[in-house]
Design an enzyme around this catalytic site. Structure first.
Site, short mmCIF file in Angstrom:
data_model
loop_
_atom_site.label_atom_id
_atom_site.label_comp_id
_atom_site.label_asym_id
_atom_site.label_seq_id
_atom_site.Cartn_x
_atom_site.Cartn_y
_atom_site.Cartn_z
N GLU A 289 -18.17 -4.06 4.47
CA GLU A 289 -17.49 -4.83 3.68
C GLU A 289 -17.55 -6.39 3.94
OE1 GLU A 289 -12.90 -5.71 3.35
OE2 GLU A 289 -13.54 -4.03 2.49
N MET B 216 0.75 -1.41 0.08
CA MET B 216 0.05 -0.04 0.10
C MET B 216 0.82 1.25 -0.09
SD MET B 216 -3.58 0.80 0.51
CE MET B 216 -4.43 -0.18 1.67
N HIS C 106 -16.64 0.99 7.59
CA HIS C 106 -16.53 0.53 5.98
C HIS C 106 -16.06 -0.84 6.13
CE1 HIS C 106 -13.76 -0.20 2.76
NE2 HIS C 106 -14.39 0.79 2.08
N ASN C 107 -15.03 -1.25 7.02
CA ASN C 107 -14.61 -2.63 6.73
C ASN C 107 -15.84 -3.66 7.22
OD1 ASN C 107 -12.26 -1.34 5.63
ND2 ASN C 107 -11.12 -2.85 6.55
N SER D 148 -8.58 3.15 1.79
CA SER D 148 -9.20 1.93 0.98
C SER D 148 -9.06 1.85 -0.42
CB SER D 148 -10.62 2.01 1.27
OG SER D 148 -11.39 0.87 0.77
N THR E 123 13.29 -2.72 4.99
CA THR E 123 14.19 -3.11 4.08
C THR E 123 14.70 -1.99 3.05
OG1 THR E 123 12.83 -5.21 4.13
CG2 THR E 123 14.42 -4.99 2.28
N LYS F 299 -13.57 4.44 8.77
CA LYS F 299 -12.75 3.21 7.96
C LYS F 299 -13.43 1.76 8.74
CE LYS F 299 -9.98 1.34 4.94
NZ LYS F 299 -9.66 -0.08 5.63
#
Length: 303
Positions: free
Chosen positions: A181, A11, A177-178, A122, A32, A174
């Site tokens: 979903e 992301m 929202h999930n 999202s 990394t 959020k």
């Protein structure tokens, strides 16, 4: 604008790419270092070898965007960054953090004169091309300052992003929202499972999904994705029936209980994920034994 992004995974890396396409200067740091350097070669972002290095390369007032896993990793990054930030710098938490953690963090960060913004993001792997939906919480000053970033990341400058309210509200929206979903995905899964179980009809599930995509009241992006994989494989025999849960479905269900607001679909969808993980197996064994006890019903033994 210029900002620093900490966390250049799937992301965060694509967000950095989208920002660079909009000619926004980015300093990037990833655990990394090779990942950061590869992204720098590709996009022209500047490399920071540590959070300390990243903050040192930014001129105040700074914008530092954390795109790290929620929980301890984000908490530790905030603890490391905060002493290095100055008054009117902005710290953005882009993880799927619990909104109560965001409210607590905001209070602590703001005592040092630093602005805290919680950003629910999202878009997943499609965000680079299609843009990200951004649900943002924080004070007006901070959100106005980062508006050019939000416009660059969103599907369109005037669509797909919203200042939801004070700190914590972005991650709260959020979370809900999930939860929605979860419910939508569960409904699709149950519906297609019902159709597949009628062997006598031999329904082409891929064709049904494709048909529903055009004008149906149940059309959605989730249906688009389902149509794609069902066109390739409707049996799914090589998959284990295991569905992970990210935590936000749990938080949504808990919030519904705490508020006394009925949310049975989202709560049940979360429970079904637990069931897919085998967490209902012992309870099902108990049910089998009770049926045997009161009615003499047969039970099935392992193996």
């Amino acid at each position: 604008m210029k900002l620093g992004i900490v966390g250049l995974g799937r992301m965060g890396g694509n967000m950095a790419r989208r920002l660079r396409r909009a000619d926004i200067e980015v300093i990037g740091h990833n655990r990394t270092l090779a990942t950061t350097r590869e992204l720098a070669d590709e996009t022209g972002l500047e490399v920071a070898e540590s959070i300390v290095d990243l903050i040192a390369q930014l001129e105040s007032p700074r914008v530092v965007w954390l795109m790290l896993p929620a929980g301890k990793i984000t908490e530790d990054a905030i603890e490391q960054a905060l002493p290095l930030l100055d008054k009117d710098d902005i710290l953005i938490d882009g993880a799927n953090s619990w909104f109560k953690d965001s409210m607590r963090r905001a209070e602590k960060v703001q005592t040092q004169g630093v602005h805290y913004v919680d950003a629910g993001v999202s878009g997943g792997v499609w965000g680079l091309e299609n843009g990200y939906v951004l649900m943002v919480g924080g004070d007006d000053y901070a959100v106005q300052r980062i508006t050019p970033l939000l416009k660059a990341l969103a599907p369109a400058p005037d669509k797909g992003w919203l200042h939801c309210g004070p700190a914590g509200s972005g991650h709260y929206v959020k979370m809900v929202h999930n939860g929605i979903e979860y419910g939508m995905m569960q409904a699709y899964a149950e519906g297609f499972s019902l159709m597949k179980s009628r062997d006598d009809f031999a329904i082409d599930l891929g064709a049904v999904a494709e048909m529903w995509r055009h004008g149906s009241v149940v059309r959605s992006w989730l249906l688009d994705l389902s149509a794609d994989f069902l066109a390739e494989d409707q049996e799914l025999d090589d998959l284990e029936p295991f569905v992970a849960d990210s935590g936000e479905g749990r938080w949504t269900a808990i919030e519904a209980v705490e508020q006394g607001v009925p949310a049975p679909v989202m709560s049940l969808a979360t429970m079904m994920r637990f069931s897919s993980q085998g967490k209902g197996d012992y309870g099902n064994k108990m049910l089998a034994m009770m049926r045997k006890g009161f009615g003499g019903h047969a039970i099935k033994k392992e193996g």
